[in-house]
Write an enzyme that holds these catalytic residues in place. Structure first.
Site, PDB file in Angstrom:
ATOM      1  N   GLU A  38     -23.440   1.930  -6.245  1.00  0.00           N
ATOM      2  CA  GLU A  38     -23.901   3.266  -5.853  1.00  0.00           C
ATOM      3  C   GLU A  38     -22.966   3.863  -4.815  1.00  0.00           C
ATOM      4  O   GLU A  38     -22.621   3.206  -3.829  1.00  0.00           O
ATOM      5  CB  GLU A  38     -25.326   3.160  -5.301  1.00  0.00           C
ATOM      6  CG  GLU A  38     -26.237   4.254  -5.757  1.00  0.00           C
ATOM      7  CD  GLU A  38     -26.432   4.301  -7.269  1.00  0.00           C
ATOM      8  OE1 GLU A  38     -25.683   5.041  -7.940  1.00  0.00           O
ATOM      9  OE2 GLU A  38     -27.318   3.601  -7.765  1.00  0.00           O
ATOM     10  N   ASP A  41     -18.181   5.300  -7.019  1.00  0.00           N
ATOM     11  CA  ASP A  41     -17.242   5.922  -7.978  1.00  0.00           C
ATOM     12  C   ASP A  41     -16.222   6.833  -7.296  1.00  0.00           C
ATOM     13  O   ASP A  41     -15.025   6.741  -7.565  1.00  0.00           O
ATOM     14  CB  ASP A  41     -17.979   6.630  -9.123  1.00  0.00           C
ATOM     15  CG  ASP A  41     -18.967   7.708  -8.719  1.00  0.00           C
ATOM     16  OD1 ASP A  41     -19.200   7.889  -7.498  1.00  0.00           O
ATOM     17  OD2 ASP A  41     -19.518   8.378  -9.615  1.00  0.00           O
ATOM     18  N   SER A 141     -29.797  14.660 -15.032  1.00  0.00           N
ATOM     19  CA  SER A 141     -30.115  15.739 -15.977  1.00  0.00           C
ATOM     20  C   SER A 141     -29.068  16.846 -15.898  1.00  0.00           C
ATOM     21  O   SER A 141     -28.730  17.464 -16.903  1.00  0.00           O
ATOM     22  CB  SER A 141     -31.501  16.306 -15.687  1.00  0.00           C
ATOM     23  OG  SER A 141     -31.543  16.838 -14.386  1.00  0.00           O
ATOM     24  N   ASP A 185     -21.460   9.684 -14.029  1.00  0.00           N
ATOM     25  CA  ASP A 185     -22.492  10.273 -14.883  1.00  0.00           C
ATOM     26  C   ASP A 185     -21.895  10.804 -16.184  1.00  0.00           C
ATOM     27  O   ASP A 185     -22.441  10.606 -17.274  1.00  0.00           O
ATOM     28  CB  ASP A 185     -23.213  11.402 -14.135  1.00  0.00           C
ATOM     29  CG  ASP A 185     -23.763  10.927 -12.801  1.00  0.00           C
ATOM     30  OD1 ASP A 185     -23.858   9.705 -12.602  1.00  0.00           O
ATOM     31  OD2 ASP A 185     -24.086  11.780 -11.950  1.00  0.00           O
ATOM     32  N   LYS A 229     -29.781  18.555  -6.621  1.00  0.00           N
ATOM     33  CA  LYS A 229     -28.328  18.510  -6.439  1.00  0.00           C
ATOM     34  C   LYS A 229     -27.867  19.763  -5.695  1.00  0.00           C
ATOM     35  O   LYS A 229     -26.744  20.221  -5.822  1.00  0.00           O
ATOM     36  CB  LYS A 229     -27.631  18.410  -7.790  1.00  0.00           C
ATOM     37  CG  LYS A 229     -27.174  16.993  -8.093  1.00  0.00           C
ATOM     38  CD  LYS A 229     -26.122  16.955  -9.163  1.00  0.00           C
ATOM     39  CE  LYS A 229     -25.618  15.530  -9.351  1.00  0.00           C
ATOM     40  NZ  LYS A 229     -24.748  15.416 -10.507  1.00  0.00           N
TER      41      LYS A 229
HETATM   42  C1  GLA Z   1     -24.398  11.096  -8.257  1.00  0.00           C
HETATM   43  C2  GLA Z   1     -22.968  11.430  -8.616  1.00  0.00           C
HETATM   44  C3  GLA Z   1     -22.233  10.179  -9.117  1.00  0.00           C
HETATM   45  C4  GLA Z   1     -22.378   9.024  -8.125  1.00  0.00           C
HETATM   46  C5  GLA Z   1     -23.844   8.822  -7.742  1.00  0.00           C
HETATM   47  C6  GLA Z   1     -24.027   7.798  -6.674  1.00  0.00           C
HETATM   48  O1  GLA Z   1     -25.111  10.749  -9.409  1.00  0.00           O
HETATM   49  O2  GLA Z   1     -22.930  12.427  -9.614  1.00  0.00           O
HETATM   50  O3  GLA Z   1     -20.881  10.482  -9.356  1.00  0.00           O
HETATM   51  O4  GLA Z   1     -21.589   9.222  -6.996  1.00  0.00           O
HETATM   52  O5  GLA Z   1     -24.445  10.034  -7.315  1.00  0.00           O
HETATM   53  O6  GLA Z   1     -23.618   6.541  -7.102  1.00  0.00           O
END
Ligand code: GLA
Length: 454
Positions: A38, A41, A141, A185, A229
Site C-alpha cells: 500500500e 506504487d 471505481s 489501479d 478521491k
Molecule cells: C490509490 C492510488 C494507487 C495507490 C493506492 C495506495 O488507490 O490510486 O495508485 O497508490 O491508492 O496503495
C-alpha cells in the site's frame, strides 16, 4: 456478436435513452482490491492487487459530431454530461463525475494526435454508464470509469492500444483529476485475469501472475467511512506522496548521490544500505521528533520557505499543498514504504508456494504499518480488521488509499460465514446498516473487456 446477459439490460436502456440507436460496443472495467503493497506504487515498489467482480459497464455508439454524450443508468445520482472533443479538454468543476471520463478521453485524444490524426477527424461517442462498485470506498471505481471511457473511445476510433502501454498511459491520465496516484489501479484493471493475483512492478510496468488458492476467499467489509478521491482525502494522499519525495532528497544528500525520482531508485542505487539503514540516516538528520514545520523543513534544505513550498509542496494539478497542521512526517512515511516493499516481495513468494499463514501475518503487519506510520487507517477500519482476525481470518488489513473505505481479510472458505457473522454482530448491527450491502466475498476476477456488438 450477441449481447451477453451481463449487458442485456444496459443495451436495452441505451436504445431507450439514445433515440432507439443500438450500441456498437460494450465495455467493462473492474474495480480492485489490493492484498498488500500500500502506497508503494508511486515510490516505485511493487503491489499485489486482484480485480473484483464489480465493475463499470458502458454501452457505446460512435458519433460523427465530435461530441461525447454521457448518460448514467443511475441518473438520480449522476446527471447527463456532454462535451466536445478538443485538445486539451477543459475539466468540469472539481469532483464532477464527468471528469473521470474526460481524463480517459483526453489521454487518447493526445495519443491519436501523436499518431498523426486531427481532432476534427475523431469520432465522438454516446455512452450509457452503469456500475456496481461502491463509490468513494477505495475499490477503485474512479479508475474503472477512466479506463472504461478510454476503452470506449479507443473502440469507436479504431485504436488498438497495447494493454500494458494503455495501463501506463491511464496512470498518467488520472492526474487530470488531481491525484498523484501510482499505476496500480489502472494496471490491474487492464491486465487482470480470472483466478490470479498480480504482482506488479513499476517503471517499467511488469506483471507476475500468481494463482490464488481455490479454497480461499477475500472477505471485504466497508467501514462506512467515505474515502473520496477529492477534498480532504485527496490532500491527505498527495501529502504522503510529497513527504516521500522529501525523504528521497534528504537520503540522496546523505548518501552523496543525485536525488532520483523515487525511493525505489535510491534503494537500487545503494543496495548496500538496508531499509533500516535508510530510516536510521533520516532519523539522524531529522531527530526523533516527527512533524517538521515549514521553517524547519526549508532550513534543512538551506532554502527560503517559499522556495521550499515551490519545490516540495506542488501537487500534480499545479496547486500548492497547504502545510499540514501536524507538520511533515518524513521518517515514519519512509519506514512504512520500505518495510511494506519488503513485505510485498515476501508475500508474493508466500502466495506462490502456498504459505498462506505467513501471507496472513504479513497482511496484519502491513495494516499496523499503514495505521501507525502512514496514518491512513481510522477507528472503523481498525475495528473491522480486529473482528475479521478474531473470527478466523489468516490476516486482515485496510485496502487502497485508506482514510475509510474497505478492509479485507484472507480466509479459508470454511471461515467465511463465521467472519461475516462477526462483522454483522460486532459492527453493522450497532450502526444499523445492512451487512449485505457492505460485505462482499471475492475471488480474483477478469480484467477489462471491450466487445463489439451488432
Ligand atoms: C490509490 C492510488 C494507487 C495507490 C493506492 C495506495 O488507490 O490510486 O495508485 O497508490 O491508492 O496503495
Amino acid at each position: 456478436m450477441a449481447v451477453c446477459d451481463e449487458f442485456q439490460g444496459l443495451a436495452e436502456q441505451f436504445s431507450a435513452g439514445f433515440g432507439n440507436r443500438r450500441p456498437a460496443w460494450l465495455v467493462r472495467a473492474p474495480g480492485r482490491i489490493n492484498l498488500i503493497g500500500e502506497h508503494t506504487d508511486y515510490n516505485g515498489f511493487p503491489v499485489m492487487p486482484m480485480a473484483i467482480n464489480r465493475a463499470i459497464r458502458m454501452a457505446v455508439a460512435p458519433r460523427d459530431d465530435g461530441l461525447v454524450e454521457l448518460k448514467n443508468a443511475d441518473g438520480s445520482l449522476y446527471g447527463d454530461r456532454r462535451f466536445a472533443l478538443s485538445d486539451p479538454i477543459a475539466p468540469y468543476a472539481a469532483a464532477d463525475w464527468g471528469n473521470y471520463v474526460k481524463a480517459g478521453v483526453q489521454s487518447l485524444v493526445e495519443l491519436a494526435l501523436s499518431q498523426g490524426r486531427a481532432v476534427g477527424e475523431l469520432k465522438g461517442m454516446s455512452c450509457l454508464v452503469a456500475g456496481d462498485i461502491p463509490p468513494a470506498a477505495g475499490l477503485s471505481s474512479s479508475t474503472a470509469l477512466v479506463v472504461a471511457s478510454a476503452l470506449a473511445f479507443s473502440a469507436v476510433n479504431d485504436m488498438e492500444p497495447d494493454r500494458r502501454a494503455m495501463a501506463e498511459r491511464m496512470a498518467e491520465a488520472e492526474h487530470y483529476v488531481g491525484t498523484q496516484g501510482g499505476g496500480m489501479d489502472q494496471a490491474v484493471c487492464l491486465l487482470a485475469r480470472e483466478g490470479e493475483v498480480l504482482k506488479i512492478d513499476f517503471f517499467p510496468l511488469r506483471v507476475t501472475r500468481v494463482a490464488f488458492p481455490r479454497d480461499y476467499r477475500i472477505v471485504a467489509a466497508h467501514s462506512t467511512v467515505r474515502a473520496q478521491k477529492t477534498g480532504e482525502s485527496l490532500l491527505a494522499y498527495n501529502r504522503r506522496v510529497l513527504e516521500c519525495r522529501m525523504a528521497v532528497c534528504l537520503l540522496a544528500r546523505e548518501l552523496g548521490v543525485e536525488p532520483p525520482e523515487r525511493l525505489a531508485d535510491l534503494a537500487s542505487a545503494r543496495p548496500d544500505v538496508a531499509p533500516e539503514g535508510m530510516v536510521g540516516l533520516l532519523k539522524r538528520v531529522l531527530g526523533r521528533r516527527e512533524g517538521l514545520s515549514l521553517g524547519r523543513a526549508s532550513a534543512l534544505f538551506g532554502i527560503q520557505p517559499g522556495q521550499f513550498a515551490q519545490r516540495f509542496l506542488r501537487m500534480a494539478n499545479g496547486r500548492l499543498l497547504p502545510m499540514p497542521g501536524d507538520g511533515l512526517k518524513v521518517v515514519q512515511r519512509c519506514r512504512h514504504v520500505l518495510s511494506e516493499a519488503a513485505r510485498t516481495e515476501r508475500a508474493a513468494e508466500c502466495l506462490a508456494c502456498g504459505d498462506l499463514e505467513e501471507f496472513g501475518r504479513l497482511m496484519d503487519e502491513s495494516h499496523r504499518s499503514c495505521a501507525d506510520d502512514y496514518e491512513i487507517s481510522c477507528y472503523e477500519l481498525d475495528q473491522l480488521v480486529a473482528l475479521m482476525r478474531g473470527a478466523g481470518a489468516l490476516g486482515a488489513r485496510l485496502t487502497g488509499a485508506g482514510f475509510g473505505g474497505f478492509a479485507i481479510a484472507l480466509a479459508h472458505r470454511d471461515r467465511v460465514e463465521a467472519i461475516t457473522h462477526a462483522l454483522d454482530t460486532g459492527f453493522y448491527k450497532s450502526r444499523r446498516v445492512p451487512r449485505t450491502e457492505n460485505v462482499f466475498v471475492f475471488q480474483p476476477a477478469p480484467g477489462a473487456l471491450r466487445q463489439r456488438v451488432g
